[in-house]
Design a protein around this motif. Structure first.
Motif, mmCIF file in Angstrom:
data_model
loop_
_atom_site.group_PDB
_atom_site.id
_atom_site.type_symbol
_atom_site.label_atom_id
_atom_site.label_comp_id
_atom_site.label_asym_id
_atom_site.label_seq_id
_atom_site.Cartn_x
_atom_site.Cartn_y
_atom_site.Cartn_z
ATOM 1 N N ARG A 176 5.097 2.629 -6.113
ATOM 2 C CA ARG A 176 3.631 2.551 -6.237
ATOM 3 C C ARG A 176 2.986 2.310 -4.872
ATOM 4 N NH1 ARG A 176 5.248 0.122 -10.946
ATOM 5 N NH2 ARG A 176 5.096 -1.997 -10.120
ATOM 6 N N LEU A 177 3.594 1.464 -4.044
ATOM 7 C CA LEU A 177 3.048 1.196 -2.710
ATOM 8 C C LEU A 177 3.064 2.453 -1.833
ATOM 9 C CD1 LEU A 177 4.620 -2.324 -2.054
ATOM 10 C CD2 LEU A 177 2.198 -1.817 -2.503
ATOM 11 N N VAL A 178 4.152 3.218 -1.900
ATOM 12 C CA VAL A 178 4.228 4.444 -1.106
ATOM 13 C C VAL A 178 3.275 5.497 -1.661
ATOM 14 C CG1 VAL A 178 5.740 6.370 -0.452
ATOM 15 C CG2 VAL A 178 6.521 4.029 -0.165
ATOM 16 N N LEU A 179 3.139 5.576 -2.967
ATOM 17 C CA LEU A 179 2.186 6.527 -3.555
ATOM 18 C C LEU A 179 0.758 6.195 -3.131
ATOM 19 C CD1 LEU A 179 3.661 6.938 -7.147
ATOM 20 C CD2 LEU A 179 3.816 8.560 -5.231
ATOM 21 N N ASP A 180 0.443 4.906 -3.037
ATOM 22 C CA ASP A 180 -0.880 4.501 -2.538
ATOM 23 C C ASP A 180 -1.085 4.994 -1.116
ATOM 24 O OD1 ASP A 180 -1.511 3.221 -4.925
ATOM 25 O OD2 ASP A 180 -1.049 1.206 -4.161
ATOM 26 N N ARG A 181 -0.065 4.877 -0.278
ATOM 27 C CA ARG A 181 -0.156 5.347 1.112
ATOM 28 C C ARG A 181 -0.351 6.867 1.152
ATOM 29 N NH1 ARG A 181 1.967 1.993 5.393
ATOM 30 N NH2 ARG A 181 2.409 -0.084 4.582
ATOM 31 N N ALA A 182 0.399 7.578 0.325
ATOM 32 C CA ALA A 182 0.284 9.040 0.290
ATOM 33 C C ALA A 182 -1.125 9.449 -0.137
ATOM 34 C CB ALA A 182 1.322 9.631 -0.658
ATOM 35 N N ARG A 183 -1.652 8.775 -1.133
ATOM 36 C CA ARG A 183 -3.014 9.050 -1.608
ATOM 37 C C ARG A 183 -4.014 8.804 -0.483
ATOM 38 N NH1 ARG A 183 -2.604 5.760 -5.412
ATOM 39 N NH2 ARG A 183 -1.711 7.165 -6.936
ATOM 40 N N GLU A 184 -3.871 7.679 0.232
ATOM 41 C CA GLU A 184 -4.764 7.349 1.345
ATOM 42 C C GLU A 184 -4.684 8.383 2.466
ATOM 43 O OE1 GLU A 184 -3.517 3.423 2.464
ATOM 44 O OE2 GLU A 184 -4.321 2.520 0.629
ATOM 45 N N GLN A 185 -3.528 9.024 2.611
ATOM 46 C CA GLN A 185 -3.348 10.037 3.654
ATOM 47 C C GLN A 185 -3.788 11.423 3.200
ATOM 48 O OE1 GLN A 185 0.660 9.810 5.267
ATOM 49 N NE2 GLN A 185 0.541 7.582 5.399
ATOM 50 N N GLY A 186 -4.312 11.525 1.984
ATOM 51 C CA GLY A 186 -4.870 12.781 1.519
ATOM 52 C C GLY A 186 -3.948 13.680 0.719
#
Length: 176
Positions: free
Chosen positions: A119-129
């Motif tokens: 979930r933490l990495v998915l949040d980062r991916a989402r933030e990166q577009g």
């Protein structure tokens, strides 16, 4: 339990070394290590250097490699696993590897650690577009495919990995 992502650092060497040792000779998905690689201070320093290089989007990487963010999964400051976010897919990753690879220390499995780190990495991916990311896991790894499905993964295909000398894989996409 307080799951966080940490960039590789010598300040976590002892915990990292114990975690890598617990895997033995097994491949450690998301760790950036070769199977059976040493887990001494020199290996840790080399991994930190590799992680810094691969995180630099302007770096020249070895043939067939892609930019990647390596993280150590920690619980209250103790390394309990590894997760990597590959920022693009080459041909091999598109078939067999995906954007994200992860492993949790054997003694800490079945505690929700992989799901929390994912979930933490998915949040980062989402933030990166990113709109979606791909993950794969061994078809027989029930814990991993349940983790992926719990994060919203939709099964795209089951792939015969024999051409790449790997087991049959489940390929998932997670929409962000």
């Amino acid at each position: 339990m307080t799951i966080a992502l940490a960039r590789p650092s010598l300040s976590l060497f002892d915990s990292w070394s114990e975690t890598v040792a617990e895997f033995g000779d097994a491949h450690i998905d998301g760790a950036g290590l070769e199977r059976g690689q040493a887990h001494d201070r020199g290996a840790c320093a080399a991994l930190i250097e590799k992680a810094e290089l691969y995180a630099d989007g302007d770096a020249t990487l070895p043939e067939g490699h892609v930019a990647c963010d390596y993280f150590w999964i920690t619980d209250d400051g103790e390394v309990v696993g590894f997760i990597a976010f590959r920022r693009e897919l080459n041909d091999w990753l598109r078939s067999y590897g995906g954007h994200i690879g992860y492993s949790v220390r054997p003694s800490r499995r079945r505690q929700g650690i992989a799901g929390a780190a994912l979930r933490l990495v998915l949040d980062r991916a989402r933030e990166q577009g990113y709109d979606r990311v791909m993950l794969t896991c061994d078809d027989a790894n029930v814990g991993s495919f349940r983790t992926i499905e719990g994060a919203g993964g939709e099964l795209e295909a089951v792939i015969d990995g024999s051409a790449a000398d790997i087991p049959q894989l489940r390929q998932y996409w997670i929409s962000l």
